[in-house]
Design a protein around this motif. Structure first.
Motif, PDB file in Angstrom:
ATOM      1  N   ASN A 214       4.827  21.560  48.339  1.00 26.57           N
ATOM      2  CA  ASN A 214       5.202  22.294  47.130  1.00 26.57           C
ATOM      3  C   ASN A 214       3.976  22.622  46.278  1.00 26.57           C
ATOM      4  OD1 ASN A 214       7.873  22.031  47.910  1.00 26.57           O
ATOM      5  ND2 ASN A 214       8.208  20.186  46.705  1.00 26.57           N
ATOM      6  N   GLU A 215       3.030  21.689  46.205  1.00 26.59           N
ATOM      7  CA  GLU A 215       1.807  21.945  45.440  1.00 26.59           C
ATOM      8  C   GLU A 215       0.974  23.050  46.085  1.00 26.59           C
ATOM      9  OE1 GLU A 215       0.532  20.670  42.549  1.00 26.59           O
ATOM     10  OE2 GLU A 215       2.500  19.775  42.249  1.00 26.59           O
ATOM     11  N   THR A 216       1.004  23.138  47.409  1.00 33.12           N
ATOM     12  CA  THR A 216       0.272  24.213  48.094  1.00 33.12           C
ATOM     13  C   THR A 216       0.859  25.571  47.745  1.00 33.12           C
ATOM     14  OG1 THR A 216      -0.225  22.703  49.922  1.00 33.12           O
ATOM     15  CG2 THR A 216      -0.511  25.064  50.330  1.00 33.12           C
ATOM     16  N   ILE A 217       2.181  25.659  47.756  1.00 33.61           N
ATOM     17  CA  ILE A 217       2.828  26.916  47.381  1.00 33.61           C
ATOM     18  C   ILE A 217       2.544  27.253  45.912  1.00 33.61           C
ATOM     19  CG2 ILE A 217       5.077  28.023  47.093  1.00 33.61           C
ATOM     20  CD1 ILE A 217       6.029  26.434  49.521  1.00 33.61           C
ATOM     21  N   SER A 218       2.558  26.225  45.068  1.00 35.61           N
ATOM     22  CA  SER A 218       2.235  26.457  43.660  1.00 35.61           C
ATOM     23  C   SER A 218       0.784  26.895  43.488  1.00 35.61           C
ATOM     24  CB  SER A 218       2.508  25.181  42.856  1.00 35.61           C
ATOM     25  OG  SER A 218       2.150  25.350  41.507  1.00 35.61           O
ATOM     26  N   MET A 219      -0.109  26.323  44.294  1.00 31.89           N
ATOM     27  CA  MET A 219      -1.523  26.715  44.216  1.00 31.89           C
ATOM     28  C   MET A 219      -1.712  28.175  44.598  1.00 31.89           C
ATOM     29  SD  MET A 219      -4.702  26.182  43.673  1.00 31.89           S
ATOM     30  CE  MET A 219      -4.711  24.417  43.363  1.00 31.89           C
ATOM     31  N   LEU A 220      -0.949  28.643  45.574  1.00 31.71           N
ATOM     32  CA  LEU A 220      -1.035  30.045  45.973  1.00 31.71           C
ATOM     33  C   LEU A 220      -0.800  30.963  44.783  1.00 31.71           C
ATOM     34  CD1 LEU A 220      -1.116  32.229  48.288  1.00 31.71           C
ATOM     35  CD2 LEU A 220       1.372  31.951  48.393  1.00 31.71           C
ATOM     36  N   LYS A 221       0.155  30.620  43.948  1.00 34.62           N
ATOM     37  CA  LYS A 221       0.467  31.453  42.791  1.00 34.62           C
ATOM     38  C   LYS A 221      -0.446  31.158  41.607  1.00 34.62           C
ATOM     39  CE  LYS A 221       4.588  29.944  43.387  1.00 34.62           C
ATOM     40  NZ  LYS A 221       6.029  29.595  43.262  1.00 34.62           N
ATOM     41  N   THR A 222      -0.994  29.946  41.542  1.00 34.25           N
ATOM     42  CA  THR A 222      -1.913  29.611  40.453  1.00 34.25           C
ATOM     43  C   THR A 222      -3.233  30.353  40.583  1.00 34.25           C
ATOM     44  OG1 THR A 222      -0.887  27.413  40.374  1.00 34.25           O
ATOM     45  CG2 THR A 222      -2.968  27.671  39.215  1.00 34.25           C
ATOM     46  N   THR A 223      -3.559  30.808  41.786  1.00 33.69           N
ATOM     47  CA  THR A 223      -4.800  31.570  41.957  1.00 33.69           C
ATOM     48  C   THR A 223      -4.808  32.847  41.128  1.00 33.69           C
ATOM     49  OG1 THR A 223      -3.834  32.633  43.920  1.00 33.69           O
ATOM     50  CG2 THR A 223      -5.223  30.690  44.279  1.00 33.69           C
ATOM     51  N   SER A 224      -3.649  33.286  40.640  1.00 32.70           N
ATOM     52  CA  SER A 224      -3.619  34.479  39.789  1.00 32.70           C
ATOM     53  C   SER A 224      -4.290  34.238  38.446  1.00 32.70           C
ATOM     54  CB  SER A 224      -2.166  34.913  39.561  1.00 32.70           C
ATOM     55  OG  SER A 224      -1.433  33.883  38.919  1.00 32.70           O
ATOM     56  N   LEU A 225      -4.610  32.965  38.110  1.00 31.61           N
ATOM     57  CA  LEU A 225      -5.258  32.652  36.839  1.00 31.61           C
ATOM     58  C   LEU A 225      -6.775  32.666  36.909  1.00 31.61           C
ATOM     59  CD1 LEU A 225      -3.005  29.665  35.653  1.00 31.61           C
ATOM     60  CD2 LEU A 225      -2.830  32.065  35.011  1.00 31.61           C
ATOM     61  N   VAL A 226      -7.342  32.919  38.099  1.00 31.00           N
ATOM     62  CA  VAL A 226      -8.802  32.854  38.217  1.00 31.00           C
ATOM     63  C   VAL A 226      -9.477  34.017  37.507  1.00 31.00           C
ATOM     64  CG1 VAL A 226      -8.732  31.556  40.375  1.00 31.00           C
ATOM     65  CG2 VAL A 226      -8.736  34.052  40.441  1.00 31.00           C
ATOM     66  N   LEU A 227      -8.726  34.916  36.934  1.00 28.51           N
ATOM     67  CA  LEU A 227      -9.313  35.951  36.079  1.00 28.51           C
ATOM     68  C   LEU A 227     -10.075  35.313  34.922  1.00 28.51           C
ATOM     69  CD1 LEU A 227      -9.579  38.938  35.211  1.00 28.51           C
ATOM     70  CD2 LEU A 227      -7.402  38.663  34.003  1.00 28.51           C
ATOM     71  N   ALA A 228      -9.703  34.084  34.556  1.00 26.69           N
ATOM     72  CA  ALA A 228     -10.382  33.404  33.456  1.00 26.69           C
ATOM     73  C   ALA A 228     -11.809  33.026  33.794  1.00 26.69           C
ATOM     74  CB  ALA A 228      -9.595  32.146  33.067  1.00 26.69           C
ATOM     75  N   VAL A 229     -12.203  33.039  35.068  1.00 28.76           N
ATOM     76  CA  VAL A 229     -13.546  32.567  35.442  1.00 28.76           C
ATOM     77  C   VAL A 229     -14.681  33.471  34.954  1.00 28.76           C
ATOM     78  CG1 VAL A 229     -15.016  32.022  37.425  1.00 28.76           C
ATOM     79  CG2 VAL A 229     -12.685  31.155  37.328  1.00 28.76           C
ATOM     80  N   PRO A 230     -14.725  34.779  35.203  1.00 20.88           N
ATOM     81  CA  PRO A 230     -13.727  35.637  35.861  1.00 20.88           C
ATOM     82  C   PRO A 230     -14.031  35.848  37.344  1.00 20.88           C
ATOM     83  CG  PRO A 230     -15.337  36.997  34.754  1.00 20.88           C
ATOM     84  CD  PRO A 230     -15.783  35.568  34.547  1.00 20.88           C
ATOM     85  N   PHE A 231     -12.936  35.958  38.111  1.00 19.87           N
ATOM     86  CA  PHE A 231     -13.021  36.291  39.536  1.00 19.87           C
ATOM     87  C   PHE A 231     -12.057  37.443  39.769  1.00 19.87           C
ATOM     88  CE2 PHE A 231     -11.807  35.743  44.014  1.00 19.87           C
ATOM     89  CZ  PHE A 231     -13.067  35.761  44.592  1.00 19.87           C
ATOM     90  N   THR A 232     -12.567  38.572  40.207  1.00 21.00           N
ATOM     91  CA  THR A 232     -11.790  39.820  40.200  1.00 21.00           C
ATOM     92  C   THR A 232     -11.395  40.296  41.596  1.00 21.00           C
ATOM     93  OG1 THR A 232     -13.853  41.111  40.205  1.00 21.00           O
ATOM     94  CG2 THR A 232     -12.874  40.571  38.057  1.00 21.00           C
ATOM     95  N   LYS A 233     -11.435  39.422  42.592  1.00 19.58           N
ATOM     96  CA  LYS A 233     -11.061  39.832  43.942  1.00 19.58           C
ATOM     97  C   LYS A 233      -9.701  39.271  44.360  1.00 19.58           C
ATOM     98  CE  LYS A 233     -15.877  40.123  45.472  1.00 19.58           C
ATOM     99  NZ  LYS A 233     -16.872  39.645  46.460  1.00 19.58           N
ATOM    100  N   GLU A 234      -9.009  38.644  43.435  1.00 20.54           N
ATOM    101  CA  GLU A 234      -7.723  38.014  43.734  1.00 20.54           C
ATOM    102  C   GLU A 234      -6.610  39.046  43.716  1.00 20.54           C
ATOM    103  OE1 GLU A 234      -3.938  36.330  42.789  1.00 20.54           O
ATOM    104  OE2 GLU A 234      -5.218  37.286  41.282  1.00 20.54           O
TER     105      GLU A 234
END
Length: 318
Positions: A214-234
């Motif tokens: 379940n945490e793996t599936i949640s991590m897949l969707k949490t990657t949408s927050l990496v804009l805060a780094v910023p990382f723009t290839k997601e």
């Protein structure tokens, strides 16, 4: 020699109990599902032609690849950190227990978005980092601007946050194993590392795997927050950018949603088989009942006639 009379089983024509409520509820759910699908497919504002075109778009496919890389790398880092801190929590050394508890407390207590912003600002906060003795010689020095790229900061932030949650999952899994297993292994002369690897972990995995999936599936969707780094290839950022350029945000969001659904479905199938592998020996009764449900009425009756215990007061003949 004594023998008992074997009475043949008579199959009665038993009619099942009617359940009209089940059929009514099923009909209501089917009608609502049909209405939803009809509204989804026939709405021209969703622009399914645009969705299909950008679903295969090269930039979107590359974003899917980056999303998978972030997910796998962050989960790998989180699992390593969780394994170490879970063992530290069970250590007899108070320093190790305090450090592991502080790590879990800090990273579970702060939002992941805030953590990602911090790791993205690391080059601005520290020009360089070093390994060595405080106020003493430095053994190794590196520039944060060269090391903390967008991908590295995103993986580090996601992995550190995930490790705190997985640490509690692994700790609960290790605690679920009977302490007598460890004591028996110690009595056989096994080392602590061998006991953990060969005795404790295989049994704890039955408890660890489901929430980790379940945490793996949640991590897949949490990657949408990496804009805060910023990382723009997601994936989410790429879909939003394309939608803004086309002035069609909804179709591009549907593209991202479809990709997330496909990847999540694959992960769920993999999780199912992993759970079944580590759950062997614990669901024997359920497996037998599933096999039994696959029998016909006559086969079940014959099985019952052979497995029924002999009545001790039944008449016997010499």
């Amino acid at each position: 020699m004594l023998s008992h009379k074997h009475t043949p089983v008579e199959l009665n024509n038993v009619r099942p109990v009617p359940h009209p409520g089940r059929w009514i509820s099923a009909l209501v759910v089917a009608v609502l599902a049909a209405m939803f699908l009809h509204a989804l497919v026939t709405n021209p504002n969703l622009r399914w032609d645009t969705v299909w075109f950008y679903f295969r778009y090269d930039e979107v496919v590359r974003a899917v690849g980056w999303t998978l890389i972030l997910t796998v790398a962050a989960m790998a880092l989180g699992i390593i950190l969780a394994s170490v801190t879970a063992v530290m929590r069970q250590s007899e050394n108070p320093v190790l227990r305090v450090v592991s508890y502080f790590y879990v407390w800090f990273f579970r207590g702060t939002p992941v978005y805030t953590q990602l912003v911090f790791w993205g600002l690391m080059p601005a906060l520290y020009n360089r980092l070093s390994l060595g003795v405080p106020f003493g010689p430095e053994f190794f020095t590196f520039s944060t601007r060269e090391l903390f790229t967008g991908a590295f900061a995103a993986i580090l932030g996601l992995g550190l946050n995930e490790g705190a949650y997985l640490s509690e999952i692994m700790r609960s899994g290790l605690n679920s194993v009977d302490p007598g297993q460890r004591e028996a292994a110690q009595a056989l002369g096994m080392s602590k590392g061998r006991i953990m690897w060969r005795i404790i972990l295989p049994q704890a995995m039955r408890v660890i795997v489901p929430p980790t999936g379940n945490e793996t599936i949640s991590m897949l969707k949490t990657t949408s927050l990496v804009l805060a780094v910023p990382f723009t290839k997601e994936l989410t950022f790429v879909a939003n950018s394309a939608g803004s350029r086309l002035f069609q945000p909804v179709p591009l969001l549907l593209v991202a949603a479809l990709w997330y659904l496909i990847i999540t479905s694959v992960l769920m199938v993999g999780q199912h088989y992993i759970e079944r592998y580590y759950g062997r020996g614990f669901d024997g009764a359920r497996s037998a009942s599933r096999k039994r449900r696959g029998m016909s009425a006559r086969q079940q009756a014959i099985l019952d006639s052979h497995t029924t215990k002999v009545d001790p007061f039944q008449e016997v003949t010499p």
